[in-house]
Design an enzyme around this catalytic site. Structure first.
Site, mmCIF file in Angstrom:
data_model
loop_
_atom_site.group_PDB
_atom_site.id
_atom_site.type_symbol
_atom_site.label_atom_id
_atom_site.label_comp_id
_atom_site.label_asym_id
_atom_site.label_seq_id
_atom_site.Cartn_x
_atom_site.Cartn_y
_atom_site.Cartn_z
ATOM 1 N N GLU A 188 19.021 -12.702 11.291
ATOM 2 C CA GLU A 188 18.667 -14.047 11.759
ATOM 3 C C GLU A 188 19.037 -15.050 10.664
ATOM 4 O O GLU A 188 19.206 -14.664 9.507
ATOM 5 C CB GLU A 188 17.183 -14.151 12.154
ATOM 6 C CG GLU A 188 16.177 -13.953 11.040
ATOM 7 C CD GLU A 188 15.965 -12.488 10.657
ATOM 8 O OE1 GLU A 188 15.729 -12.243 9.463
ATOM 9 O OE2 GLU A 188 16.070 -11.618 11.530
ATOM 10 N N TYR B 211 7.193 2.713 -6.953
ATOM 11 C CA TYR B 211 8.614 2.800 -7.312
ATOM 12 C C TYR B 211 9.129 4.238 -7.273
ATOM 13 O O TYR B 211 10.305 4.459 -6.970
ATOM 14 C CB TYR B 211 8.878 2.119 -8.663
ATOM 15 C CG TYR B 211 8.898 0.619 -8.472
ATOM 16 C CD1 TYR B 211 10.004 -0.007 -7.905
ATOM 17 C CD2 TYR B 211 7.790 -0.153 -8.780
ATOM 18 C CE1 TYR B 211 10.007 -1.368 -7.663
ATOM 19 C CE2 TYR B 211 7.787 -1.523 -8.547
ATOM 20 C CZ TYR B 211 8.901 -2.124 -7.989
ATOM 21 O OH TYR B 211 8.903 -3.477 -7.738
ATOM 22 N N CYS C 10 11.855 1.392 -21.754
ATOM 23 C CA CYS C 10 10.647 1.406 -22.585
ATOM 24 C C CYS C 10 10.316 -0.017 -23.005
ATOM 25 O O CYS C 10 11.158 -0.716 -23.566
ATOM 26 C CB CYS C 10 10.868 2.286 -23.817
ATOM 27 S SG CYS C 10 9.410 2.315 -24.888
ATOM 28 N N SER D 11 17.634 -12.881 2.788
ATOM 29 C CA SER D 11 16.847 -13.856 3.553
ATOM 30 C C SER D 11 16.808 -15.233 2.887
ATOM 31 O O SER D 11 16.256 -16.168 3.457
ATOM 32 C CB SER D 11 15.417 -13.336 3.722
ATOM 33 O OG SER D 11 14.811 -13.177 2.457
ATOM 34 N N ARG E 163 10.315 4.899 -3.857
ATOM 35 C CA ARG E 163 11.579 4.214 -3.573
ATOM 36 C C ARG E 163 12.734 4.873 -4.327
ATOM 37 O O ARG E 163 13.851 4.940 -3.827
ATOM 38 C CB ARG E 163 11.442 2.742 -3.925
ATOM 39 C CG ARG E 163 10.328 2.099 -3.081
ATOM 40 C CD ARG E 163 10.341 0.625 -3.121
ATOM 41 N NE ARG E 163 11.677 0.144 -2.918
ATOM 42 C CZ ARG E 163 12.172 -0.934 -3.511
ATOM 43 N NH1 ARG E 163 11.418 -1.640 -4.328
ATOM 44 N NH2 ARG E 163 13.391 -1.320 -3.275
ATOM 45 N N VAL F 194 18.235 -3.088 -5.697
ATOM 46 C CA VAL F 194 17.938 -2.189 -6.807
ATOM 47 C C VAL F 194 18.369 -0.761 -6.477
ATOM 48 O O VAL F 194 18.240 0.126 -7.305
ATOM 49 C CB VAL F 194 16.440 -2.279 -7.191
ATOM 50 C CG1 VAL F 194 16.143 -3.651 -7.779
ATOM 51 C CG2 VAL F 194 15.519 -2.010 -5.998
ATOM 52 N N ASP F 195 18.894 -0.557 -5.264
ATOM 53 C CA ASP F 195 19.453 0.765 -4.943
ATOM 54 C C ASP F 195 20.833 0.892 -5.593
ATOM 55 O O ASP F 195 21.365 -0.068 -6.156
ATOM 56 C CB ASP F 195 19.511 0.974 -3.405
ATOM 57 C CG ASP F 195 20.483 0.009 -2.716
ATOM 58 O OD1 ASP F 195 21.673 -0.017 -3.101
ATOM 59 O OD2 ASP F 195 20.062 -0.719 -1.793
ATOM 60 N N HIS G 267 18.554 -7.910 -10.171
ATOM 61 C CA HIS G 267 17.130 -7.567 -10.132
ATOM 62 C C HIS G 267 16.846 -6.172 -10.680
ATOM 63 O O HIS G 267 15.785 -5.613 -10.426
ATOM 64 C CB HIS G 267 16.592 -7.686 -8.692
ATOM 65 C CG HIS G 267 16.483 -9.095 -8.210
ATOM 66 N ND1 HIS G 267 16.262 -9.440 -6.902
ATOM 67 C CD2 HIS G 267 16.566 -10.277 -8.885
ATOM 68 C CE1 HIS G 267 16.218 -10.763 -6.776
ATOM 69 N NE2 HIS G 267 16.414 -11.290 -7.961
ATOM 70 N N CYS H 233 10.488 6.604 -28.716
ATOM 71 C CA CYS H 233 9.337 6.250 -29.557
ATOM 72 C C CYS H 233 8.039 6.949 -29.137
ATOM 73 O O CYS H 233 7.006 6.735 -29.746
ATOM 74 C CB CYS H 233 9.137 4.728 -29.537
ATOM 75 S SG CYS H 233 8.549 4.102 -27.937
HETATM 76 P P1 OAD Z 1 14.692 -9.593 2.530
HETATM 77 O O1 OAD Z 1 13.904 -8.431 3.051
HETATM 78 O O2 OAD Z 1 13.950 -10.815 2.134
HETATM 79 O O3 OAD Z 1 15.773 -10.046 3.621
HETATM 80 C C1 OAD Z 1 16.619 -9.128 4.254
HETATM 81 C C2 OAD Z 1 17.653 -9.895 5.046
HETATM 82 O O4 OAD Z 1 18.540 -8.942 5.590
HETATM 83 C C3 OAD Z 1 17.100 -10.711 6.223
HETATM 84 O O5 OAD Z 1 17.783 -11.946 6.262
HETATM 85 C C4 OAD Z 1 17.464 -9.878 7.452
HETATM 86 O O6 OAD Z 1 17.795 -10.674 8.592
HETATM 87 C C5 OAD Z 1 18.717 -9.194 6.966
HETATM 88 N N1 OAD Z 1 18.967 -7.874 7.589
HETATM 89 C C6 OAD Z 1 18.101 -6.897 7.965
HETATM 90 N N2 OAD Z 1 18.749 -5.844 8.467
HETATM 91 C C7 OAD Z 1 20.077 -6.152 8.415
HETATM 92 C C8 OAD Z 1 21.275 -5.476 8.792
HETATM 93 N N3 OAD Z 1 21.270 -4.252 9.318
HETATM 94 N N4 OAD Z 1 22.454 -6.108 8.582
HETATM 95 C C9 OAD Z 1 22.506 -7.360 8.053
HETATM 96 N N5 OAD Z 1 21.413 -8.043 7.685
HETATM 97 C C10 OAD Z 1 20.219 -7.451 7.865
HETATM 98 O O7 OAD Z 1 15.605 -9.020 1.336
HETATM 99 P P2 OAD Z 1 16.335 -9.818 0.150
HETATM 100 O O8 OAD Z 1 16.822 -11.154 0.615
HETATM 101 O O9 OAD Z 1 17.303 -8.891 -0.450
HETATM 102 O O10 OAD Z 1 13.269 -8.668 -5.340
HETATM 103 O O11 OAD Z 1 15.139 -10.034 -0.842
HETATM 104 C C11 OAD Z 1 15.388 -10.680 -2.077
HETATM 105 C C12 OAD Z 1 14.476 -10.128 -3.143
HETATM 106 O O12 OAD Z 1 13.120 -10.216 -2.698
HETATM 107 C C13 OAD Z 1 14.663 -8.649 -3.424
HETATM 108 O O13 OAD Z 1 15.706 -8.386 -4.337
HETATM 109 C C14 OAD Z 1 13.350 -8.236 -3.980
HETATM 110 C C15 OAD Z 1 12.422 -9.014 -3.059
HETATM 111 O O14 OAD Z 1 11.205 -9.374 -3.562
HETATM 112 C C16 OAD Z 1 12.616 -7.894 -6.244
HETATM 113 O O15 OAD Z 1 12.035 -6.867 -5.960
HETATM 114 C C17 OAD Z 1 12.693 -8.421 -7.621
#
Ligand code: OAD
Length: 241
Positions: free
Chosen positions: A205, A54, A117, A179, A57, A94-95, A109, A141
């Site tokens: 996609e 982390y 803490c 996704s 990141r 989380v950004d 998230h 603490c």
């Molecule tokens: P993913 O990495 O699962 O999916 C990213 C999505 O963004 C995919 O559908 C890609 O096709 C799309 N993508 C990539 N580049 C892109 C671009 N330039 N423009 C538009 N779309 C694009 O990420 P999340 O769905 O955000 O949780 O993942 C959900 C959660 O899974 C996250 O919040 C995280 C992770 O585990 C935690 O860490 C708690």
């Protein structure tokens, strides 16, 4: 029912700022077991490795800026709320790029910029302590290790009640750059669709949870989202027939 828009974003919206997504080639989870870095069990078993993951990141946030998709959503929020139309931005990200662009985002998230803490529940905003080998001591603490304020797998997302309220009122919904793999967020699209909302989806996609009735706009968020925001503004402010 008055028109209300809910936008859900995921890592894809920040990809054009240079931040990696989670899944797929070059993603955070590539070659890594989620259980090893993104669970409370991993933090208890090996806090140094989780902290290192982390801290990298958190440090990466310093090198990136909001892109045109973040900016367009912030402008849409200003214009819709200015016109008295309901708008909520829920992000899995989380950004802090939505916030820096000027949006009011509900970070379901958690946030990389926050540390928390586990003993006294103190929460601090800190993007200055970035040494990957040095934990941050709790000033409340004295606990030797603050944790990233991230909702790990097995933990309950933030703001679910507020999100549910927004979803229950929503007439228009857009899922951008996600996704559709991680619940409960992945279920929002089906829930609002079933309740009759108009739905838009953008990602590279087709995501897991896409249905034929969703308007799917494939492509990079930086290319697709500004135009979509204009279309949504027109749709939300169109005089009722
Ligand atoms: P993913 O990495 O699962 O999916 C990213 C999505 O963004 C995919 O559908 C890609 O096709 C799309 N993508 C990539 N580049 C892109 C671009 N330039 N423009 C538009 N779309 C694009 O990420 P999340 O769905 O955000 O949780 O993942 C959900 C959660 O899974 C996250 O919040 C995280 C992770 O585990 C935690 O860490 C708690």
């Amino acid at each position: 029912m008055p028109r209300t828009l809910v936008v859900l974003t995921g890592a894809g919206i920040s990809a054009d700022s240079g931040l990696a997504t989670f899944r797929g080639d070059g993603g955070h989870w590539e070659g890594r077991r989620v259980e090893d870095v993104a669970t409370p069990e991993a933090w208890r078993a090996d806090p140094d490795s989780v902290w290192r993951f982390y801290q990298l990141r958190r440090a990466a946030l310093k090198a990136v800026e909001p892109n045109g998709a973040h900016d367009a959503l912030a402008s849409l929020e200003r214009r819709l709320t200015g016109a008295g139309i309901g708008f909520s931005l829920v992000t899995q990200n989380v950004d802090d790029l939505h916030d820096r662009a000027g949006s009011t985002a509900l970070h379901m998230h958690g946030e990389l910029a926050l540390l928390r803490c586990e003993i006294c529940a103190r929460r601090v905003r800190d993007l200055d302590s970035l040494d990957a080998e040095v934990h941050v001591v709790c000033e409340g603490c004295g606990h030797p290790r603050l944790r990233p304020d991230i909702v790990w797998f097995g933990e309950t997302p933030y703001g679910l009640r507020e999100i549910e309220r927004a979803l229950s009122r929503c007439t228009h919904f857009a899922a951008l750059g996600t996704s559709g793999n991680v619940y409960p967020a992945a279920g929002f699209l089906a829930a609002v669709r079933a309740a009759g909302a108009k739905t838009w989806v953008n990602s590279l996609e087709a995501p897991e949870n896409l249905a034929r009735t969703d308007t799917f706009l494939p492509g990079r968020a930086i290319d697709v989202v500004p135009e979509l925001c204009e279309a949504l503004f027109a749709e939300m402010t169109r005089p009722a027939r």
